[in-house]
Design an enzyme around this catalytic site. Structure first.
Site, PDB file in Angstrom:
ATOM      1  N   ASN A  13      -6.792   8.963 -11.396  1.00 29.63           N
ATOM      2  CA  ASN A  13      -7.805   8.099 -11.973  1.00 29.63           C
ATOM      3  C   ASN A  13      -8.753   8.863 -12.899  1.00 29.63           C
ATOM      4  O   ASN A  13      -8.577   8.848 -14.115  1.00 29.63           O
ATOM      5  CB  ASN A  13      -8.580   7.396 -10.845  1.00 29.63           C
ATOM      6  CG  ASN A  13      -9.395   6.232 -11.354  1.00 29.63           C
ATOM      7  OD1 ASN A  13      -9.690   6.134 -12.525  1.00 29.63           O
ATOM      8  ND2 ASN A  13      -9.763   5.333 -10.469  1.00 29.63           N
ATOM      9  N   ASP A  14      -9.720   9.550 -12.333  1.00 26.89           N
ATOM     10  CA  ASP A  14     -10.740  10.187 -13.160  1.00 26.89           C
ATOM     11  C   ASP A  14     -10.160  11.217 -14.131  1.00 26.89           C
ATOM     12  O   ASP A  14     -10.695  11.408 -15.215  1.00 26.89           O
ATOM     13  CB  ASP A  14     -11.797  10.844 -12.270  1.00 26.89           C
ATOM     14  CG  ASP A  14     -12.556   9.796 -11.462  1.00 26.89           C
ATOM     15  OD1 ASP A  14     -12.648   8.653 -11.923  1.00 26.89           O
ATOM     16  OD2 ASP A  14     -13.046  10.132 -10.364  1.00 26.89           O
ATOM     17  N   VAL A  15      -9.045  11.857 -13.762  1.00 24.35           N
ATOM     18  CA  VAL A  15      -8.499  12.921 -14.619  1.00 24.35           C
ATOM     19  C   VAL A  15      -7.839  12.367 -15.879  1.00 24.35           C
ATOM     20  O   VAL A  15      -7.424  13.133 -16.739  1.00 24.35           O
ATOM     21  CB  VAL A  15      -7.493  13.817 -13.862  1.00 24.35           C
ATOM     22  CG1 VAL A  15      -8.181  14.535 -12.722  1.00 24.35           C
ATOM     23  CG2 VAL A  15      -6.300  13.031 -13.369  1.00 24.35           C
ATOM     24  N   ALA A  55     -15.294   9.167  -8.727  1.00 25.55           N
ATOM     25  CA  ALA A  55     -16.595   9.281  -9.381  1.00 25.55           C
ATOM     26  C   ALA A  55     -17.304   7.920  -9.423  1.00 25.55           C
ATOM     27  O   ALA A  55     -18.436   7.809  -9.862  1.00 25.55           O
ATOM     28  CB  ALA A  55     -16.455   9.837 -10.792  1.00 25.55           C
TER      29      ALA A  55
END
Lengths: 100, 466
Positions: free
Chosen positions: B391-393, B432
């Site tokens: 997700n965040d990456v 996050a």
């Protein structure tokens, strides 16, 4: 501060730099085995644990030392074996894959 | 004379450790390196047994047999998916040993007739502090990773910083007090307890996705604790070896922090993962836009008729234990002449290199595992970026949204691929706590469901393609 302590600090700092040099070259691919391999090495406290357990200066010291030996040995044996298990997967031949 | 020879033998062991770590730099020599390092350890242990301070071997042997048996059992029983908590736990045992040695030495040296120098006293207290933080911190980290008792998300409460500073002050104060009143048992006990609680506080406030940093940091502590033990018993071999491990942990911590574009202080004390301030407005706008979904057969067609597919694995793949299905899908794509690469972000998963280990377990050749710098130029020519539980990456907001908590974090350029298929269980935001712009991209299609089941369905569909 005694001379012994100074010598110890000198050795400590220089060894840190050796560590920085060596570890920087490890690729991210191998970071997990590196962590667990380094972790196994930190089981070197077995050296101190064994001496304390073997001296048995006081009964309490002997008991604490023996538990320390158990802990350090789990760290050493478990650490090396589990690292080896992981690295065996990285090293294995992938011939069938290549042929496809 | 024997003492001097022992010193040299410890030096030999330390040099062997350095070579062992050096060989860890390549997948072809790493296994040998680890074995070599084990030989170094054997030498160190055998030499120690010659120490003339040792009067009785009974307890040592009992301890070694029990410890080895437990170590073998743990190493055999652990699943590859449980590796982060295993490494965390092993760290704890190392730190625990340092703590116990310090306590035993303290007890010996406060006996009538014994003399504790200031140097030794300081070393013992430092060893207590670092060893205590390492063992309790590691246990909490392992519990978090295992999902037992302690929640994965950060546990925060008002005044936790003040409490941490207070506990640290208590450790120092007890050390000073013991300087004047050596042998005060209660003061030493208070010091130990304070160090242990400090370790819990330090780790409990850190959320799941920041665990790679915690693991590295604890690894570093366990090394430093070993070095402190070296100061306590005045053994140079221990100091060198502990410093090596300490350095290794520090470097990895640094790499992990850089990969998130955050400072170590922000990771340790920032409490990221709870507050979602500022992003809600943009998030609402994005949500209004809605996402597109894709059916398994359409997804299979996109994959099967492409030339290059880049798989982006994340923690979701680890949770679903879908690494074998990923590899199986890749095999079928290979048969159709599709090139498959794997894009591994440095902080994907719960420990450094987590994805690499899982994919290696599934027999993915390590040449196909690409790190961030290596893989990013390839996304532009990729037909499909297949995002599995990451997700965040892959959130493009990291590039341009200054308000985003992950702004500045180097990301995988999955959004540059011609098509993006995101496999995800639901639309829950990532760690996050922010919406992912990639999911709302016009090129992106979502494939909702359990990663393992979706992959199995994809495999069936790909096999049926002409």
């Amino acid at each position: 501060m005694t001379e012994t302590l100074i010598t110890g600090i000198v050795i400590f700092v220089l060894a840190m730099f050796v560590g920085f040099e060596v570890i920087t070259k490890v690729p991210s691919l191998l970071h997990t085995p590196l962590t667990s391999g380094a972790n196994a090495i930190s089981g070197i406290t077995i050296v101190g644990s064994a001496v304390v357990a073997g001296m048995g200066a006081t009964r309490l010291a002997a008991v604490l030392g023996t538990i320390a030996v158990v802990f350090a040995m789990i760290n050493v044996v478990g650490g090396y074996l589990v690292t080896d298990r992981m690295l065996a997967m990285f090293g294995q031949k992938k011939a069938p894959e290549a042929k496809r | 004379m024997i003492g001097r020879l022992m010193e040299l033998a410890y030096l030999v062991a330390a040099v062997i450790f350095i070579y062992g770590l050096k060989w860890m730099a390549s997948p072809t020599t790493a296994r040998k390196g680890n074995a070599l390092s084990a030989v170094g350890m054997l030498i160190a242990i055998l030499v120690t047994l010659l120490d003339r301070q040792i009067l009785s071997y009974q307890l040592i042997i009992v301890g070694m047999v029990v410890g080895s048996a437990l170590g073998v059992w743990m190493a055999r029983a652990v699943k590859m998916t449980a590796m982060p908590q295993m490494v965390g736990l092993l760290n704890g045992f190392g730190g625990g040993a340092s703590l116990l040695v310090a306590a035993a030495e303290w007890h010996r040296l406060v006996q009538p007739g014994a003399l504790m120098s200031t140097d030794t006293a300081v070393s013992i207290y430092a060893s207590t502090l670092i060893g205590g933080v390492t063992i309790s911190g590691s246990v909490v980290a392992a519990l978090k990773l295992q999902g037992w008792i302690v929640p994965d998300r950060p546990v925060l409460f008002a005044g936790r910083h003040a409490l941490s500073i207070g506990l640290f002050t208590v450790v120092v104060a007890m050390g000073v007090y013991l300087g004047f009143e050596p042998g005060t048992v209660w003061a030493f006990v208070v010091m130990n307890v304070a160090a242990l609680i400090l370790g819990i506080l330090l780790v409990i406030a850190i959320g799941g996705a920041d665990q790679p940093v915690v693991i590295c940091l604890l690894n570093s502590y366990s090394g430093l604790a070993a070095a402190m033990t070296g100061f306590v018993i005045n053994n140079h071999g221990l100091i060198i070896t502990g410093a090596l491990v300490g350095a290794s942990g520090i470097i990895l911590t640094n790499i992990m922090c850089k990969a998130m574009n955050r400072s170590i202080w922000n990771v340790l004390f920032g409490g990221v993962g709870v507050v979602v301030a500022g992003s809600s407005e943009g998030g609402a706008a994005l949500r209004a836009k809605g996402v597109r979904t894709i059916t398994t057969d359409d997804a299979a067609a996109l994959l099967g008729y492409g030339q290059l597919v880049i798989v982006v694995p994340g923690y979701g793949m680890a949770v679903a234990q879908a690494q074998h299905q990923v590899r199986e899908l890749a095999d079928h794509l290979h048969k159709r002449g599709v090139e498959v690469l794997y894009a591994v972000h440095p902080v994907a998963g719960r420990m450094p290199g987590h994805m690499n280990v899982l994919l290696a377990e599934a027999n993915v050749p390590y040449e196909a595992l690409k790190d961030l710098e290596e893989v990013n130029p390839n996304f532009e020519r990729a037909d499909v970026a297949l995002v599995i539980g990451a997700n965040d990456v892959v959130n493009p907001a990291a590039r341009h949204d200054h308000a985003s908590p992950i702004h500045g974090m180097p990301i995988l350029d999955a959004d540059k691929a011609k098509h993006i298929i995101v496999m995800k269980r639901s639309m829950n935001p990532g760690f996050a706590g922010i919406e992912n712009e990639l999911f709302y991209d016009s090129k992106t299609q979502m494939l909702f469901g359990d990663a393992k089941k979706s992959l199995l369905a994809l495999i069936t569909e790909v096999r049926h393609l002409e």
